[in-house]
Design an enzyme around this catalytic site. Sequence first.
Site, mmCIF file in Angstrom:
data_model
loop_
_atom_site.group_PDB
_atom_site.id
_atom_site.type_symbol
_atom_site.label_atom_id
_atom_site.label_comp_id
_atom_site.label_asym_id
_atom_site.label_seq_id
_atom_site.Cartn_x
_atom_site.Cartn_y
_atom_site.Cartn_z
ATOM 1 N N CYS A 150 10.946 -12.506 -7.179
ATOM 2 C CA CYS A 150 12.330 -12.746 -6.764
ATOM 3 C C CYS A 150 12.296 -13.274 -5.320
ATOM 4 O O CYS A 150 12.986 -12.773 -4.439
ATOM 5 C CB CYS A 150 13.170 -11.475 -6.870
ATOM 6 N N ALA B 92 12.830 -16.375 -3.825
ATOM 7 C CA ALA B 92 13.757 -17.325 -3.199
ATOM 8 C C ALA B 92 14.907 -16.567 -2.520
ATOM 9 O O ALA B 92 15.327 -15.509 -2.994
ATOM 10 C CB ALA B 92 14.312 -18.276 -4.256
ATOM 11 N N PRO B 93 15.382 -17.092 -1.376
ATOM 12 C CA PRO B 93 15.075 -18.384 -0.739
ATOM 13 C C PRO B 93 13.871 -18.370 0.193
ATOM 14 O O PRO B 93 13.646 -19.348 0.896
ATOM 15 C CB PRO B 93 16.354 -18.686 0.039
ATOM 16 N N GLY B 94 13.108 -17.271 0.247
ATOM 17 C CA GLY B 94 11.813 -17.346 0.890
ATOM 18 C C GLY B 94 11.608 -16.601 2.184
ATOM 19 O O GLY B 94 10.575 -16.777 2.836
ATOM 20 N N GLY B 95 12.534 -15.738 2.573
ATOM 21 C CA GLY B 95 12.367 -14.999 3.821
ATOM 22 C C GLY B 95 11.091 -14.178 3.852
ATOM 23 O O GLY B 95 10.329 -14.208 4.829
ATOM 24 N N LYS B 96 10.820 -13.452 2.780
ATOM 25 C CA LYS B 96 9.636 -12.582 2.749
ATOM 26 C C LYS B 96 8.370 -13.403 2.534
ATOM 27 O O LYS B 96 7.333 -13.137 3.150
ATOM 28 C CB LYS B 96 9.799 -11.525 1.669
ATOM 29 N N ARG C 250 17.723 -21.912 -6.025
ATOM 30 C CA ARG C 250 17.261 -21.118 -4.881
ATOM 31 C C ARG C 250 15.807 -21.449 -4.534
ATOM 32 O O ARG C 250 15.414 -21.415 -3.370
ATOM 33 C CB ARG C 250 17.425 -19.624 -5.180
ATOM 34 N N ASP D 105 10.799 -15.848 -15.399
ATOM 35 C CA ASP D 105 11.628 -14.647 -15.480
ATOM 36 C C ASP D 105 10.708 -13.439 -15.480
ATOM 37 O O ASP D 105 10.049 -13.138 -16.477
ATOM 38 C CB ASP D 105 12.473 -14.679 -16.760
ATOM 39 N N CYS E 128 17.860 -4.110 -1.512
ATOM 40 C CA CYS E 128 18.817 -4.096 -0.400
ATOM 41 C C CYS E 128 20.065 -3.318 -0.803
ATOM 42 O O CYS E 128 21.194 -3.744 -0.554
ATOM 43 C CB CYS E 128 19.174 -5.525 0.035
#
Length: 456
Positions: free
Chosen positions: A235, A237-241, A264, A286, A377
């Site tokens: 999961c 996207a959008p790629g922060g981690k 995303r 998925d 979150c």
Amino acid sequence: SNMDIKNIDFIVLNILRMGIYQLIYMDKVPDYSTVNESVKLARKNASISSSTFVNAILRKASSVSNINLFVEEKIKELSEDETEEISINYSYPSWLIKYWITWYGKDKTILICRSLNESPHVYLRFDKNKITREEIVKKSGIESLKLGDRKVNSPNDKKGAKLLLDENKVESDNYKQFISKEIFLEEAIEVSSVQNISDMDIYKKGLISVQDLSSQIAVKYFLEPGNSEKILDLCAAPGGKTTYIAELIKNNGEIISVDINRRRLKVLEDNLKRLNIKNVRIITADAAESDFLKKGRFIEQYDGFKDKKVSDNFDEYFDKILIDAPCSAFGTISKNPDVKYNKTMNDIIRLSKMSYRMMVNCERYLKKGGSLVFYTCTLSPVENQQVIDKFLKEFKGKYIVKKLQIPDWLIPVLNLRKDKAVPSRNTNQNEELCLEIMPYYFGSEAGFVCCLEKNH
């Protein structure tokens, strides 16, 4: 009004809501101005008779000598129990208040509501391998502010972000809890706004990114990415981690980022290019389906893999797996207030089942001795602790909750959780080894993070 609220025209009701809000909470707006503008809105969007009705109600409200006390007494009068009183007082659905009280108790629930109703704190992450904190201030023209200036400075006062550096201490509401953010996250900067940040050179050049504090904590202190490791980010996207992992291992190792949402993922691709990250492969798949890496489709091959043989067999391939699990996102309410209204208990149960399936599907891909980090979150034990407990029961003895080498900065937070906060229902030893990030700990999004180690 003598009229039942159900019988008030919806447009007129919302005009009254805005007017009443201004009378109670917006001290800088004169009462007569609030009344006049509301009447104009009613005349324009409803009818003449409606504008007369709005005028009468708001004039009556503005004549109340102590409107805050009036509201407080009215809420108590209308509430059937403490759940409904908290629900009305803080604008949260009754079912969600009941859910939180069941697990956290009344006092902690009120603290959660109050914290999530505050203006959200905003954080930047910078690549300390490329730029220093001082250089960001110098090169960007971002204004350095004291933390205490937060309430008197509007994000729209000046273009761009504003740094809040000088006094990096946060008090956890009525808990005397202070944490220096610069000590535990050298790459984090708190700002009052990210308006126009994409126009800044330091953003375009890939020196800074927007990422909340709680997700940075999950990556740095729970995933603990190491050089040359193979890491799976679900999961993503959008790629922060993903991008933070890449920065921490300095573009070494191998990261495979998976997401089902192609739109995303395009944002993830753009972020990888902006940050000049070359050790990431992207798969659209998925993760709730079994054998998802084999069924998925590679959509990007980066320079770092062009001269390297890459595997297509991922069984026991990864050193570490990060699952940013789909969740109710209650920890983001300060930024996304609609979340509390568009979720139900059925959604919570559905999302917890989906997260569990993802954990089970990842099991085959993790090496012996590897780490599986579960992050959400949200503040929802059904989606958090119960998912972990179910997974440990399913793979009895195969996984343990990893006891982390807790940094000094985090010990007071965990002690606060144990000693001060109302204990959660069905508290167990595993739960104490996980971190539930409350919004009043750091002024960040709330969240939950737990690290499991595969021991055979």
